[in-house]
Design an enzyme around this catalytic site. Structure first.
Site, short mmCIF file in Angstrom:
data_model
loop_
_atom_site.label_atom_id
_atom_site.label_comp_id
_atom_site.label_asym_id
_atom_site.label_seq_id
_atom_site.Cartn_x
_atom_site.Cartn_y
_atom_site.Cartn_z
N PRO A 185 -4.56 0.39 18.44
CA PRO A 185 -4.29 -0.11 17.08
C PRO A 185 -4.41 0.94 15.98
CG PRO A 185 -6.45 -0.84 17.82
CD PRO A 185 -5.79 -0.20 19.01
N HIS B 274 0.84 -1.20 0.00
CA HIS B 274 0.00 0.00 0.00
C HIS B 274 0.88 1.25 0.00
CE1 HIS B 274 -4.18 -1.57 1.40
NE2 HIS B 274 -3.61 -2.38 0.55
#
Length: 409
Positions: free
Chosen positions: A293, A72
């Site tokens: 996270p 990505h």
């Protein structure tokens, strides 16, 4: 049983440490309390920083990652129905991230360890770490109903927050720093192709949402929910409807729906234990620090810890100097606190605090507008997301290179 490095825990940190030590010709033994099947299906992080990707490749563990992982080159920020892309390579001198699940990293490293490396003992429950202050440390463990002792020159605790390693650091020498958040993440896995080709981080008045993926056919999505939420209280339709609301855009983008195969709620917290070393005991990964996270830092921080330890041990072997081992905690903590700061910033940028005032909401939107309109602000986010340097001697934005036998970025 006797070895140079006793490793407690066969998560990605312990397994990568064993692999790097093997490549350096240093003996180790890994003790893991769970069975192999459990370790290989344990769902955790899925975003690998550039430095982590480079280390896995250098360790000979990158073949399947490069074949099946998804590179990505950016993320999308959404707010007020608008879409804004952050271009990582353009802002960082070419750095990117890889979507490749922790479960797959563990499978690759387990296979290599069992084929080429030292002992990896599953269902071996570590009971205590002893003698860290002396000339030789010991790990007491239970395996197949019998207790055993692993004698080591060094012990590295990669056994997570609830493990025994950190308990061996005397309370009088320990300092802990933590923050809990009044919300969690309701996460789902769904058998449906991702609705976007890059991760989407959405700030919405109803709460945060994240569109992620595990593969071209499996989506991973998250919703901000109140702390203590029961995942089973949400039906599939309610989850998809809420994701659609929070990810909605002003253009023709649409969310793909599919069967949900698992759902769970992850609490959000920040935690750091100092120091990360006590005598012959070294803490790595979640045994020493936890991040929310949002910043995708947990697994990557663990990689930084074990790379720092291996470099220091190689340096001791090659030069006779223990200065880098002595500096282990200080070196790791510099990177840890930068990751804690980045994760906190990302969390406060995108989540709506239940107690937020209208003023705080407007400041949050102003921060997003700054990032999406300023190259300097966007570059700061991109540099943090793609990863902080794995050691004190590398410079941000530098390309991969070989250092102490470990290729880093």
């Amino acid at each position: 049983m006797r070895t140079t490095v006793g490793i407690v825990g066969a998560g990605p940190a312990g397994l990568l440490l064993a692999r790097l030590l093997h490549r350096a010709g240093i003996e180790s033994v890994v003790l893991e309390s769970r069975d192999r099947a459990y370790v290989e299906r344990r769902q955790r992080a899925g975003i690998l920083e550039q430095g982590t990707v480079d280390v896995l490749r250098a360790a000979g563990a990158g073949e399947r990652m490069d074949r099946e992982g998804l590179r990505h080159d950016g993320i999308e920020l959404r707010y007020r129905g608008e879409r804004h892309r952050i271009d990582f390579p353009a802002l960082t001198g070419g750095r990117s991230v890889m979507v490749y699940a922790q479960t797959e990293v563990c499978k690759d490293l387990i296979a290599l360890q069992l084929e080429e490396g030292g002992p990896l003992i599953f269902e071996a429950e570590a009971l205590a770490v002893e003698g860290a202050e002396g000339d030789r440390a010991r790990v007491r463990f239970r395996h197949e109903g019998r207790e055993g002792v692993l004698e080591c020159d060094y012990v590295v605790g990669c056994d997570g927050f609830w493990g025994v390693a950190r308990k061996a650091v005397p309370a009088a020498l320990s300092r802990t720093f933590e923050r809990s958040y009044p919300f969690g993440w309701l996460g789902i896995l769904a058998d449906v192709p991702p609705s976007h080709d890059e991760l989407v981080y959405a700030r919405h008045d109803r709460g945060f949402a994240l569109l992620s993926m595990r593969s071209p056919t499996v989506s991973r999505l998250y919703l901000q929910v109140p702390e203590g939420t029961d995942a089973e209280a949400w039906s599939e339709r309610e989850i998809w409807d809420e994701l659609e609301r929070r990810l909605e855009t002003a253009d023709d983008w649409r969310l793909r729906r599919g069967p949900i195969t698992s759902k769970s709620v992850t609490p959000m917290r920040s935690y750091v234990h100092e120091p990360m070393r006590h005598g012959r005991l070294f803490l790595a990964g979640d045994a020493a620090h936890i991040v929310p996270p949002t910043g995708a830092k947990g697994l990557n921080l663990a990689v930084g810890d074990v790379v720092t330890f291996v470099r220091a041990l190689i340096h001791l072997r090659d030069t006779g100097s223990a200065d880098r081992l002595d500096a282990y905690s200080e070196t790791c903590l510099r990177r840890v606190w930068q990751a804690e700061r980045f994760s906190y910033d990302m969390t406060s940028l995108l989540h709506r605090d239940p107690a937020a005032s209208p003023f705080e909401d407007r400041v949050q939107l102003a921060r997003l507008e700054r990032i999406t309109s300023s190259r300097a602000a966007a570059a700061d986010l991109a540099e943090g997301y793609t990863g902080f340097p794995l050691g004190e001697r590398e410079k941000a934005g530098a390309g991969p290179r070989e250092q102490d036998g470990i290729k880093v970025a």
